[in-house]
Scaffold this active site. Structure first.
Site, PDB file in Angstrom:
ATOM      1  N   TYR A 179       0.841  -1.201   0.000  1.00  0.00           N
ATOM      2  CA  TYR A 179       0.000   0.000   0.000  1.00  0.00           C
ATOM      3  C   TYR A 179       0.874   1.249   0.000  1.00  0.00           C
ATOM      4  CZ  TYR A 179      -3.843  -3.159   1.046  1.00  0.00           C
ATOM      5  OH  TYR A 179      -4.767  -4.166   0.972  1.00  0.00           O
ATOM      6  N   ASN A 188     -12.537  -1.112  -5.137  1.00  0.00           N
ATOM      7  CA  ASN A 188     -12.307  -1.573  -6.508  1.00  0.00           C
ATOM      8  C   ASN A 188     -13.489  -2.414  -6.989  1.00  0.00           C
ATOM      9  OD1 ASN A 188     -11.369  -2.653  -8.914  1.00  0.00           O
ATOM     10  ND2 ASN A 188      -9.769  -3.878  -7.973  1.00  0.00           N
ATOM     11  N   CYS A 211      -6.097  -5.543  -7.659  1.00  0.00           N
ATOM     12  CA  CYS A 211      -5.875  -5.175  -6.254  1.00  0.00           C
ATOM     13  C   CYS A 211      -5.385  -6.365  -5.432  1.00  0.00           C
ATOM     14  CB  CYS A 211      -7.138  -4.562  -5.650  1.00  0.00           C
ATOM     15  SG  CYS A 211      -8.592  -5.611  -5.701  1.00  0.00           S
ATOM     16  N   HIS A 212      -5.548  -7.573  -5.955  1.00  0.00           N
ATOM     17  CA  HIS A 212      -5.032  -8.745  -5.240  1.00  0.00           C
ATOM     18  C   HIS A 212      -3.500  -8.730  -5.186  1.00  0.00           C
ATOM     19  CE1 HIS A 212      -5.239  -9.958  -9.499  1.00  0.00           C
ATOM     20  NE2 HIS A 212      -4.182 -10.715  -9.225  1.00  0.00           N
ATOM     21  N   GLU A 266      -0.766 -16.637 -10.537  1.00  0.00           N
ATOM     22  CA  GLU A 266       0.148 -15.791 -11.292  1.00  0.00           C
ATOM     23  C   GLU A 266       1.626 -16.161 -11.112  1.00  0.00           C
ATOM     24  OE1 GLU A 266      -0.634 -11.644 -10.639  1.00  0.00           O
ATOM     25  OE2 GLU A 266      -2.700 -11.817 -11.340  1.00  0.00           O
TER      26      GLU A 266
END
Length: 152
Positions: free
Chosen positions: A93, A116, A124-125, A151
């Site tokens: 953040y 979001n 945002c993950h 990912e």
């Protein structure tokens, strides 16, 4: 008011609700009440579902879908910063706050991220706590962990 359409896609233990206007994708998330004014219309959502499926199948690393967002200027800054986080990487953040030249606005950045409306699409993950731990996610921490694992 624009027409609002939706369909669902199953991911893990959740149904993801996907909603769009004639202009673009407006919502991807787990909260059904967010689409209460939408009309079930799978044929209007196919292009969005196809791209989301491709992402979930590791065939796509960057979304190209048109979007239709109503945001505040700060939210837009934060969402644009989130889109720059490369697939498979994370940011804190604090790093996002610094990226948008608001280093003291870490809480405001967190609040914006929490609003979001396009989970997965605006990644945002990929934002984690300064200590490296996973923090809140409207789809749940298990989904956040699954997306980050997907990912890797």
């Amino acid at each position: 008011m624009a027409d609002f359409y939706y369909d669902t896609i199953h991911f893990l233990e959740n149904d993801l609700y996907i909603a769009a206007t004639d202009t673009g994708l407006a919502y991807v998330g787990t909260q059904e009440e967010k689409i209460h004014s939408a009309t079930f219309a799978p044929e209007k959502i196919t292009i969005y579902k196809d791209e989301i499926r491709a992402y979930l199948n590791r065939e796509l690393t960057e979304f190209t879908l048109p979007t239709d967002l109503s945001t505040t200027p700060l939210q837009l800054e934060v969402f644009n910063a989130l889109k720059t986080i490369p697939y498979g990487e994370t940011r804190t953040y604090t790093e996002i706050a610094e990226q948008i030249n608001r280093p003291l606005a870490v809480r405001a950045v967190g609040t914006a991220i929490g609003k979001n409306p396009l989970l997965l699409v605006i990644p945002c993950h990929r934002v984690i706590g300064k200590n490296g731990k996973l923090t809140g996610y409207s789809g749940g921490i298990a989904m956040k962990q699954s997306l980050l694992s997907l990912e890797k």
